[in-house]
Design a protein around this motif. Structure first.
Motif, short mmCIF file in Angstrom:
data_model
loop_
_atom_site.label_atom_id
_atom_site.label_comp_id
_atom_site.label_asym_id
_atom_site.label_seq_id
_atom_site.Cartn_x
_atom_site.Cartn_y
_atom_site.Cartn_z
N SER A 67 0.81 -1.22 0.00
CA SER A 67 0.00 0.00 0.00
C SER A 67 0.84 1.27 0.00
CB SER A 67 -0.96 -0.01 1.19
OG SER A 67 -0.23 -0.08 2.39
N ASP A 75 -5.25 -0.51 -3.56
CA ASP A 75 -4.47 0.53 -2.88
C ASP A 75 -5.19 1.87 -2.84
OD1 ASP A 75 -2.40 -1.37 -2.71
OD2 ASP A 75 -1.65 -0.79 -4.68
N SER A 76 -6.35 1.97 -3.48
CA SER A 76 -7.04 3.25 -3.59
C SER A 76 -7.82 3.59 -2.33
CB SER A 76 -8.00 3.23 -4.78
OG SER A 76 -9.09 2.38 -4.51
N GLU A 77 -8.11 4.87 -2.19
CA GLU A 77 -8.90 5.34 -1.06
C GLU A 77 -10.34 4.82 -1.14
OE1 GLU A 77 -9.76 6.64 2.48
OE2 GLU A 77 -7.75 6.77 1.64
N LYS A 80 -10.44 1.33 0.34
CA LYS A 80 -10.32 1.41 1.81
C LYS A 80 -11.62 1.92 2.44
CE LYS A 80 -5.41 2.11 1.28
NZ LYS A 80 -4.35 3.07 1.18
N HIS A 81 -12.26 2.88 1.78
CA HIS A 81 -13.54 3.40 2.27
C HIS A 81 -14.61 2.30 2.23
CE1 HIS A 81 -16.90 6.06 2.99
NE2 HIS A 81 -17.48 5.58 1.90
#
Length: 139
Positions: A67, A75-77, A80-81
């Motif tokens: 990450s 790896d993106s926001e 993760k959200h």
């Protein structure tokens, strides 16, 4: 309208009363206005887990990603959200995450024929970057 199940023999749309088939000339074959080609997704996903070669990669996004740099959607926001909002889904690394893409394609544009195609591509994001965009893994 998709003519399926109890509507498989209907000759016109039950909502707009639009004919299912183009008007035919003489005793020609019935030609539908639109055709939907469908390839089932579930058996393809099951094969990814049944194959010893690909099953180990189906949890790559949870175990092997780095990450520190953006090289994969995992790896993106946004990923993760999603994991924070749907924690019960994110617990199991085997849950399949899919990406969907579609765009109009008109192979006859130069000939003036008004037909176009709308291919739908589904990508399995569980796989590593070297695999997830390869032809065998895109449905």
């Amino acid at each position: 309208m998709i003519y399926y199940g109890f509507q498989v023999n209907d000759m016109q749309c039950s909502i707009y009363n639009f004919s299912r088939y183009k008007p035919r000339v003489g005793k020609g074959k019935l030609v539908p206005y639109k055709v939907l080609q469908y390839l089932p997704l579930t058996p393809r996903l099951q094969r990814l887990y049944m194959s010893s070669h690909t099953a180990e990669y189906m949890i790559w996004c949870d175990n092997y990603r780095d990450s520190s740099q953006m090289v994969h959607p995992a790896d993106s926001e946004a990923w993760k959200h999603f994991d924070r909002v749907h924690a019960d889904f994110a617990i199991d690394a085997r849950n399949v995450r899919l990406g969907l893409c579609t765009d109009e394609f008109n192979p006859n544009r130069n000939n003036g024929i008004p037909y176009s195609y709308w291919p739908v591509f589904i990508t399995v994001y569980n796989l590593p970057p070297s695999m997830c965009m390869k032809t065998p893994y895109i449905s």
